[in-house]
Design a protein around this motif. Structure first.
Motif, short mmCIF file in Angstrom:
data_model
loop_
_atom_site.label_atom_id
_atom_site.label_comp_id
_atom_site.label_asym_id
_atom_site.label_seq_id
_atom_site.Cartn_x
_atom_site.Cartn_y
_atom_site.Cartn_z
N ASN A 1 0.91 -1.34 -0.06
CA ASN A 1 0.27 -0.05 -0.11
C ASN A 1 0.89 1.37 0.16
O ASN A 1 1.60 1.35 0.81
N ILE A 2 0.48 1.92 -1.09
CA ILE A 2 0.99 3.38 -1.14
C ILE A 2 0.38 4.87 -0.50
O ILE A 2 -0.15 4.45 -0.71
N TYR A 3 1.07 5.77 0.74
CA TYR A 3 0.55 6.81 1.19
C TYR A 3 1.58 7.86 0.49
O TYR A 3 3.10 7.33 0.91
N LEU A 4 0.75 8.77 0.49
CA LEU A 4 1.70 10.19 -0.57
C LEU A 4 0.93 11.06 0.67
O LEU A 4 -0.42 11.72 0.57
N THR A 5 1.71 11.80 1.32
CA THR A 5 0.79 13.02 2.60
C THR A 5 1.32 14.12 2.56
O THR A 5 3.20 13.92 2.39
N PHE B 1 6.50 -3.87 6.74
CA PHE B 1 7.41 -2.93 7.02
C PHE B 1 6.88 -1.79 6.63
O PHE B 1 6.64 -2.21 5.51
N VAL B 2 7.71 -0.57 7.24
CA VAL B 2 7.01 0.84 6.46
C VAL B 2 8.67 0.82 5.75
O VAL B 2 10.02 0.81 6.22
N ILE B 3 8.48 1.55 4.33
CA ILE B 3 9.73 1.73 3.80
C ILE B 3 9.97 3.38 2.81
O ILE B 3 8.52 3.74 2.50
N GLN B 4 10.23 4.33 3.58
CA GLN B 4 10.36 5.61 3.97
C GLN B 4 10.69 6.00 1.83
O GLN B 4 11.83 5.92 1.90
N VAL B 5 9.98 6.77 1.43
CA VAL B 5 10.59 7.01 -0.01
C VAL B 5 11.55 7.73 -0.21
O VAL B 5 12.59 8.54 -0.48
N SER B 6 10.52 8.87 0.19
CA SER B 6 11.50 10.61 0.50
C SER B 6 9.67 10.90 1.43
O SER B 6 9.15 10.60 1.94
N GLY B 7 10.93 12.47 2.16
CA GLY B 7 10.70 13.21 2.54
C GLY B 7 10.28 12.49 4.06
O GLY B 7 11.27 11.64 4.36
N SER B 8 9.87 12.92 5.41
CA SER B 8 10.13 12.07 6.48
C SER B 8 8.67 11.77 7.39
O SER B 8 7.57 12.71 7.60
N GLU C 1 7.93 5.04 22.33
CA GLU C 1 9.16 5.60 21.96
C GLU C 1 8.23 6.39 20.77
O GLU C 1 7.18 6.37 19.61
N SER C 2 8.90 7.33 19.94
CA SER C 2 8.93 8.35 19.02
C SER C 2 10.48 8.92 18.11
O SER C 2 11.62 8.91 19.08
N PHE C 3 10.37 8.72 17.28
CA PHE C 3 11.41 8.95 16.27
C PHE C 3 10.67 8.66 14.55
O PHE C 3 9.29 8.99 14.73
N THR C 4 12.08 9.52 13.95
CA THR C 4 11.77 10.25 12.89
C THR C 4 11.98 8.86 11.71
O THR C 4 13.86 9.01 11.94
N LEU C 5 10.89 8.65 10.72
CA LEU C 5 12.10 7.53 10.15
C LEU C 5 12.62 8.72 8.56
O LEU C 5 11.51 9.69 7.81
N ASN C 6 13.58 8.62 8.29
CA ASN C 6 14.15 9.40 6.72
C ASN C 6 14.10 8.58 5.78
O ASN C 6 13.83 7.79 5.22
N PRO C 7 14.35 8.70 4.46
CA PRO C 7 14.36 8.56 3.48
C PRO C 7 15.11 7.67 2.80
O PRO C 7 16.45 7.73 3.74
N ALA D 1 1.47 8.10 12.56
CA ALA D 1 2.78 8.08 12.00
C ALA D 1 2.49 9.57 11.24
O ALA D 1 1.80 9.59 9.45
N PRO D 2 1.89 10.79 11.92
CA PRO D 2 1.87 12.03 11.49
C PRO D 2 3.26 12.62 10.43
O PRO D 2 4.56 11.74 10.75
N ASN D 3 2.90 12.85 9.37
CA ASN D 3 4.59 13.40 8.94
C ASN D 3 5.39 14.61 9.09
O ASN D 3 4.99 15.19 10.61
N GLU D 4 6.48 14.67 8.95
CA GLU D 4 7.37 15.53 9.71
C GLU D 4 7.95 16.22 8.88
O GLU D 4 8.65 16.26 7.50
N GLY D 5 8.34 17.90 8.99
CA GLY D 5 8.87 18.65 8.62
C GLY D 5 7.76 19.68 7.65
O GLY D 5 6.70 19.27 7.19
N ASP D 6 8.19 19.68 6.37
CA ASP D 6 7.82 20.34 5.45
C ASP D 6 7.67 20.05 3.97
O ASP D 6 7.20 20.65 2.55
N GLU D 7 8.34 18.76 3.69
CA GLU D 7 8.65 17.71 2.89
C GLU D 7 6.87 16.71 2.05
O GLU D 7 6.93 16.24 3.46
N VAL D 8 6.75 16.95 1.28
CA VAL D 8 5.55 15.07 1.10
C VAL D 8 6.28 14.59 1.17
O VAL D 8 7.50 14.28 1.21
N SER D 9 5.23 13.24 1.96
CA SER D 9 5.83 11.91 2.09
C SER D 9 5.47 10.86 1.20
O SER D 9 4.41 10.77 1.51
#
Length: 396
Positions: free
Chosen positions: A134-138, A155-162, A193-199, A213-221
């Motif tokens: 399943n693909i998520y663009l946030t 498995f969650v794979i962060q492609v772009s954004g955070s 625990e909380s942490f940021t998953l990066n590209p 999993a809320p978005n982090e920062g100003d970039e599309v995730s």
């Protein structure tokens, strides 16, 4: 049934997804137990997907009603907000809702994308389970879903954004398929625990573990959720009961008329129940149940037929060589009156003189029509062409 077989790729993506753990360490200590986050980018997912590819899918691909959903502020968006009256996806409304903070969800995209599908096939053999994406663009500073747990491992794979991940408690027992999270019933526990998953980074979350999993920062995730759709021992045992029941005549009898209404008959009815349990224990057949499960697992895989149309349109010469397509599951049944090969979408009956030769050539990984010595040359050609049509064979 002979064991399920697949000619896998040289390297499985699993080792990259769980590095530096070994597969043995992962399955012994983490799988179905605890979340795991990779310490850095994952090599196996480079170039697997991009926002440009999502843009292409939304703008140029056919989008049937089930191909896209949306979510915003922790809840699914009503379909009428991004579809026409006839249910067809309204592409403009999709992008307008995205602009206003809604997440675009593309379920089961691996069936429409060759790279994702090949990736899933490689993992299916590792887990002995169906794998889906399943693909998520946030949009920036948004989130699609609230705190919840899933009824399958991911498995969650962060492609772009955070994305910022929040990990909460684990429910007491692993959920069954369809036993989804209910906000009013399930206690998610305390934030662990909380942490940021990066590209490029990857996170494993077992089913039943609450997260958000809320978005982090100003970039599309953009992230890929790889779902592991397991079958449980409970399902296997239910099939074993069904299979054994074919050989226990008493299982066909209706339930006693007194079962619900006559307390005086309770002991007699329980005695019947105990007798049937004893017969099931004696007559349940592991091999027969495994055969049913294995065949269904193969048949449900879904065909991968890239290049097959070109091959069939051009025609197949006797010396044209074919190879077994990587990752495609199949099984051979050589015993009995009608040998057969089972593959995604079909079970093909084989002539007795062809079956052992075909099993040998498939095990070797390649074949040509001229490799075989059979009485019925037309049947041989038809079998090879069918294996091409259903995606087991491709031109070498």
């Amino acid at each position: 049934m002979k064991s399920v077989t697949a000619r896998g790729p040289q390297e499985s993506p699993l080792e990259s997804l769980i590095a530096p753990l070994s597969p043995q360490e992962f399955f012994d200590s983490w799988y179905e137990r605890e979340y795991y986050r990779t310490p850095g980018p994952v090599a196996a997912v480079q170039d697997l997907l991009s926002i440009d590819r999502i843009d292409e899918i939304i703008s140029d691909s056919e989008l049937p009603p089930t191909s896209l959903t949306m979510a915003k502020s922790g809840q699914g968006l009503p379909a009428e907000e991004y579809t026409f009256a006839n249910g067809v996806i309204d592409r403009g409304s999709v992008l307008d809702n995205f602009r206003n903070g809604a997440t675009i969800v593309l379920p089961q995209l691996h069936f429409a994308d060759g790279k994702l599908y090949t990736f899933c096939l490689a993992l299916e053999r590792e887990f002995g389970a169906r794998i889906q994406t399943n693909i998520y663009l946030t949009p920036s500073n948004a989130h699609g879903f609230g705190i919840h747990y899933d009824d399958h491992d991911v498995f969650v794979i962060q492609v772009s954004g955070s994305k910022k991940w929040e990990i909460y408690g684990n429910r007491e027992q692993l959920p069954f398929k369809g036993e989804g999270f209910r906000r009013e019933r399930d206690d998610v526990g305390e934030l662990r625990e909380s942490f940021t998953l990066n590209p490029g980074e990857c996170l494993y979350v077992p089913r039943g573990m609450a997260h958000r999993a809320p978005n982090e920062g100003d970039e599309v995730s953009l992230h890929i959720t790889v779902g592991i759709i397991v079958q449980t021992w409970a399902e296997f045992m239910l099939e074993a009961v069904a299979e054994a029941s074919l050989r226990i005549p008493e299982m066909r009898h209706s339930l006693p008329r007194t079962l619900y209404f006559n307390e005086g008959e309770r002991a007699a009815n329980e005695a019947i129940f105990r007798s049937l349990v004893d017969q099931l224990r004696d007559k349940a057949n592991f091999e027969a149940t495994l055969s049913v499960f294995g065949s269904n697992f193969i048949m449900d895989q879904g065909t991968r037929v890239r290049g097959a149309l070109n091959t069939l349109a051009a025609g197949i010469a006797a010396d044209d060589r074919f190879r077994v397509r990587e990752g495609i599951l199949y099984s051979m049944e050589l015993e009995g009156e009608e040998p057969q090969v089972t593959l995604a979408g079909s079970a093909i009956t084989l002539k007795p003189d062809l079956a052992p030769q075909l099993a040998e050539r498939l095990a070797a990984g390649n074949l040509a029509i001229s490799d075989f010595s059979v009485e019925d040359a037309e049947d041989l050609r038809d079998t090879v062409e069918t294996l091409v049509a259903f995606g087991l064979l491709e031109r070498a």
